[in-house]
Design a protein around this motif. Structure first.
Motif, short mmCIF file in Angstrom:
data_model
loop_
_atom_site.label_atom_id
_atom_site.label_comp_id
_atom_site.label_asym_id
_atom_site.label_seq_id
_atom_site.Cartn_x
_atom_site.Cartn_y
_atom_site.Cartn_z
N VAL A 257 30.74 62.91 23.34
CA VAL A 257 31.66 62.19 24.61
C VAL A 257 30.75 62.35 25.63
N GLU A 258 30.23 63.48 26.00
CA GLU A 258 29.55 63.90 27.24
C GLU A 258 28.45 63.06 27.51
N ALA A 259 27.43 62.95 26.31
CA ALA A 259 26.36 62.03 26.56
C ALA A 259 27.03 60.61 26.98
N LEU A 260 27.74 60.05 26.16
CA LEU A 260 28.06 58.77 26.63
C LEU A 260 28.57 58.43 28.03
N HIS A 261 29.26 59.62 28.59
CA HIS A 261 29.73 59.78 29.87
C HIS A 261 28.54 59.68 30.71
N ASP A 262 27.41 60.47 30.50
CA ASP A 262 26.29 60.52 31.21
C ASP A 262 25.71 59.28 31.26
N ALA A 263 25.72 58.26 30.16
CA ALA A 263 24.96 57.18 29.90
C ALA A 263 25.54 55.82 30.82
N LEU A 264 26.96 56.06 31.11
CA LEU A 264 27.68 55.07 31.50
C LEU A 264 27.23 54.98 33.26
N PRO A 265 27.16 53.51 33.40
CA PRO A 265 26.70 53.47 35.11
C PRO A 265 28.24 54.15 35.62
N THR A 266 27.89 54.62 37.10
CA THR A 266 28.88 55.44 37.68
C THR A 266 29.86 54.38 38.34
N PRO A 267 31.06 54.35 38.05
CA PRO A 267 32.07 53.42 38.61
C PRO A 267 32.01 53.33 39.86
N VAL A 268 32.28 51.61 40.12
CA VAL A 268 32.23 51.15 41.51
C VAL A 268 33.54 51.22 42.03
N ASP A 269 33.98 51.39 43.31
CA ASP A 269 35.27 51.50 44.12
C ASP A 269 35.45 49.94 44.91
N HIS A 270 34.49 49.08 44.47
CA HIS A 270 34.88 47.63 45.38
C HIS A 270 34.42 46.70 44.42
N VAL A 271 34.71 45.42 44.99
CA VAL A 271 34.51 44.15 44.16
C VAL A 271 34.15 43.09 45.38
N LEU A 272 33.62 42.06 45.00
CA LEU A 272 33.15 41.06 45.67
C LEU A 272 33.72 39.67 45.63
N VAL A 273 34.80 39.48 46.50
CA VAL A 273 35.54 38.09 46.50
C VAL A 273 35.00 36.98 47.17
N GLN A 274 34.68 35.90 46.34
CA GLN A 274 34.00 34.64 46.38
C GLN A 274 34.94 33.68 47.14
N ALA A 275 34.22 32.50 47.58
CA ALA A 275 35.17 31.64 48.40
C ALA A 275 35.81 30.66 47.25
N ASP A 276 35.32 30.62 45.99
CA ASP A 276 35.91 29.81 45.17
C ASP A 276 37.07 30.39 44.15
N LEU A 277 37.51 31.52 44.68
CA LEU A 277 38.66 32.54 44.30
C LEU A 277 38.02 33.30 42.91
N THR A 278 36.78 33.41 42.76
CA THR A 278 36.35 34.26 41.84
C THR A 278 35.75 35.73 42.43
N VAL A 279 36.05 36.64 41.64
CA VAL A 279 35.83 38.17 42.14
C VAL A 279 34.96 38.76 41.07
N VAL A 280 33.82 39.43 41.79
CA VAL A 280 32.72 39.98 40.99
C VAL A 280 32.60 41.38 41.14
N ALA A 281 32.56 41.94 40.02
CA ALA A 281 32.94 43.44 40.05
C ALA A 281 31.35 43.89 39.60
N PRO A 282 30.67 44.45 40.42
CA PRO A 282 29.03 44.82 40.42
C PRO A 282 28.70 46.06 39.43
N GLY A 283 29.74 46.38 38.73
CA GLY A 283 29.73 47.02 37.44
C GLY A 283 30.87 47.94 36.95
N PRO A 284 31.03 48.89 36.22
CA PRO A 284 32.41 49.29 35.85
C PRO A 284 33.23 49.48 37.14
#
Length: 746
Positions: A449-476
């Motif tokens: 469990v610890e090894a997988l936790h270390d391998a996962l990218p750091t969770p991000v606290d923001h998103v990118l809202v686009q003009a076409d009403l799509t939202v991009v999450a640049p990571g978990p």
């Protein structure tokens, strides 16, 4: 040198060797053999010999084949003859075979169990039977007389198997009249006629065509397994991305089946239509959808409702699983896959009756599947950390060489399925094991469990809202933000960067969860790294303006009365607060509690309510008696691999073997057999045992243990009483289990 029987060979073996034999060939210990003779007999049965050969590699099986070619199942064979047939040193292979007692005896007098010929097939090493007619002739000279077309037939049969079917076998003609290559070979004595349609290549000629040895030298060496070197963190991160995608798909499956559980087929399993719908909803292929369905059922997250119209319904474990951290959710699925006694890869194929095999059906059950998966992963674990196989087919070849008799017809396909499934689960990345998987195979779940936790990218606290009403999450995303996005938007594409789309339906779904328009505006304003487009703001406000104007609620019961004053009196009483009574009209109260409970409470408060049915008539709600919950049907347990024999258990069985041998060797005189086979009347046996105790003499006893296994012992009694015989070595034997007894003469 005179032949040594297998029983005599086993008696001469040290206790440690016998204990290791019992642990290696686990079927020999069930039930525990009473003495070495029984052990030898059991070890020589065809079924036991076949099981003992399952884990042997190609080179070791070649040596066993060579022993059969030399006739070691009927007479002793020197090791030099075996070495000549194999064409290489055979000491290592003989050691493996001796450890499994598939071979015994000194190097100049080797023997194998006669049942080995039945277990390995009628043509050991792919060679035919010897020809007496060729024994005293110059085989090379005869072969030189054959034409090119005849040699082509002989070469094909020499590769094995040595038999061929042909209509020419029915003709018995002279060499001058022979018209076909087979007829000419039969006339020359270079082929043997087995019946009117079958010919066989003699062993002498087969060996000659193979260059004097029974095997192609290259086949006796394990194939190389080419690998790609990778950085360990690259393998871990790649596999972690697959693991996160798997979790997303499992979550979607559970939410989908929570809303609309698919039906269970009458014969069990998931229907073709439901599988196709699941694959379409999750945007995966059908094999992947099958794996997901098998995983959630194997992990206990989904189960058969087993009612009159059974459905595949998520269980109460689903909510706790969804609320757990991602690494814990992954561990649940990974552990379920490792222990899953089923082969999801079989789904979509055909059974013995040529019917399609459905996912989640009983036809996919294979109790040995977990052992097969661990075997594949164990082979990957032998590679250097970070290394991955270049080709799954090359891994298939290596594992087939290591255990060609293991796995049956699905041997190679199981390896391919295991690699594909392990990659989908994030246990394998870029063809190699991850750090977490290596720890998991060593039963270090916390480390995995610890090894997988270390391998996962750091969770991000923001998103990118686009003009076409799509939202991009640049990571978990962080847990709270991921939950908010799942509520207000739909996933349009998944991967390392997830793309969401906000629609009128998704905004309405978020408002249905209790969120307000202001909260949605604040979430996008605070969590978006890009300016919030005006179109999204208008969409949220427009949906919120129309949302909730028509409202509905749930009620467990209602009260109605034309006397508004009486209803006001009920509302003023403490019972109204206790049972959540509230007024929705001047003459109607509702409650979330069952009607029977509300009426009982009102009667206790001094009111006199009555229950009414759908037609307005008064009905009796008093219980009609006790009811027991129905018991769920339990699936019958299926046999799997024999339990692993512990070192202590093996030592105890060997000790009993030695005691049984001692009893058989030292028994002399006539036995005093207890009446009724040692039943309630044990007078004769008790008298003899008492006499042996007084005279300090050893006694031979026969007894049956609690599992019904009969055995023999030589005991020096210390005390007989209380229904038990106590020996000098602290052993205890219940008198009612002793079937016979005799004094051992000095």
């Amino acid at each position: 040198m005179p032949a040594t029987s297998l029983a005599d060979w086993l008696r001469a073996e040290p206790d440690e060797a016998l204990a290791e034999l019992l642990r290696t060939r686990r079927d020999l210990s069930t039930p525990p053999p009473s003495d070495t003779t029984v052990l030898a007999t059991r070890a020589g049965t065809p079924g036991s010999v076949a099981r003992a050969c399952e884990d042997l590699d190609t080179a070791t099986l070649a040596v066993l084949d060579a022993l059969l070619v030399a006739g070691a199942d009927a007479a002793t064979v020197p090791v030099s003859e075996v070495r000549a047939l194999v064409g290489r040193d055979v000491a290592g292979s003989l050691a493996k075979l001796r450890a499994r007692v598939l071979v015994w005896g000194a190097d100049d007098a080797l023997r194998v169990p006669p049942a080995a010929r039945d277990a390995l097939g009628p043509f050991p090493a792919g060679l035919g039977a010897p020809s007496p007619a060729l024994a005293a002739t110059d085989v090379e000279a005869r072969l030189a007389e054959a034409g090119e077309d005849e040699r082509a037939v002989l070469t094909a049969l020499a590769a094995g198997p040595p038999i061929g079917r042909t209509r020419d076998a029915s003709f018995d003609v002279s060499l001058s009249d022979a018209a076909t290559p087979v007829q000419k070979l039969l006339a020359r004595g270079l082929l043997l006629r087995r019946d009117d349609q079958t010919v066989e290549l003699p062993r002498e000629l087969g060996l000659l065509l193979r260059g004097g040895v029974a095997f192609e030298p290259a086949t006796l060496t394990e194939p190389e397994l080419p690998v790609h070197p990778h950085r360990t963190d690259t393998v871990d991160e790649t596999a972690a991305g697959e693991a996160m995608e798997l979790l997303r798909q499992v979550e979607s499956l559970l939410r989908s089946w929570s809303q609309l559980p698919p039906p269970v087929l009458k014969a069990g399993g998931l229907g073709v239509r439901e599988l196709k719908k699941l694959a379409k909803d999750l945007d995966v292929d059908e094999p992947r959808a099958t794996l997901l369905a098998e995983l959630v059922v194997g992990a206990g997250l989904v189960a058969d409702s087993e009612n009159t119209t059974p459905e595949w319904v998520p269980t109460t474990l689903t909510d706790s699983w969804l609320a757990s951290p991602a690494v814990q959710r992954w561990m649940t699925l990974a552990q379920a896959w490792l222990e899953l006694p089923r082969l999801p890869g079989l789904a979509g194929g055909r059974d013995a009756k040529d019917k399609p095999i459905a996912p989640l059906s009983e036809e996919l059950r294979r109790p040995l599947a977990p052992a097969g998966r661990r075997r594949v992963l164990a082979a990957l674990a032998e590679l250097p950390e970070g290394a991955g196989v270049k080709s799954v087919d090359e891994l298939v070849q290596v594992l087939a060489w290591r255990a060609p008799r293991r796995g049956g017809r699905l041997r190679d396909e199981t390896v391919r399925w295991t690699m594909a499934e392990a990659t989908a689960l994030g246990l394998v990345g870029l063809g190699g094991l991850t750090t977490g998987t290596r720890l998991l195979l060593d039963d270090d779940r916390a480390g995995a469990v610890e090894a997988l936790h270390d391998a996962l990218p750091t969770p991000v606290d923001h998103v990118l809202v686009q003009a076409d009403l799509t939202v991009v999450a640049p990571g978990p995303l962080e847990t709270d933000l991921a939950a908010a996005m799942a509520a207000v938007a739909d996933v349009e594409s998944a991967g390392h960067a997830t793309v969401y789309r906000v629609t009128e339906t998704s905004v309405r779904r978020a408002l249905d969860t209790g969120r307000t328009a202001d909260e949605l505006h604040a979430m996008f304003r605070d969590k978006s790294a890009t300016p919030v487009p005006q179109g999204l703001t208008y969409l949220i406000d427009d949906v919120a303006r129309r949302h909730g104007r028509l409202r509905g609620g749930a009620a467990g019961s209602f009260l109605r009365c034309d006397d508004e004053a009486l209803l006001a009196e009920v509302l003023a009483h403490p019972v109204a607060g206790e049972y959540d009574l509230r007024m929705i009209a001047p003459t109607v109260l509702i409650s979330s509690a069952p009607l029977a409970d509300v009426l009982e409470a009102l009667r206790g408060a001094g009111f006199a309510p009555a229950a009414e049915g759908p037609d307005g008539r008064v009905v009796d709600l008093r219980p009609s008696g006790r009811r027991l919950p129905g018991r769920a049907r339990t699936a019958r347990a299926r046999p799997g691999e024999p339990a692993v024999l512990s070192e202590e258990q093996a030592t105890r069985i060997v000790s009993n073997l030695r005691a049984g041998d001692q009893a058989a060797a030292r028994r002399r005189g006539s036995a005093v057999r207890a009446p009724g086979g040692g039943g309630k009347d044990t007078t004769a046996t008790l008298d003899l045992l008492s006499r042996a105790t007084l005279e300090q003499r050893e006694v031979w006893i026969g007894f049956v243990d609690s599992r019904g296994t009969a055995s023999q012992r030589v005991v020096r009694p210390l005390r007989v009483g209380g229904g038990v015989l106590e020996g000098a070595n602290q052993e205890r034997y219940p008198l009612h289990r002793i079937t016979s007894a005799a004094l051992v003469e000095d």
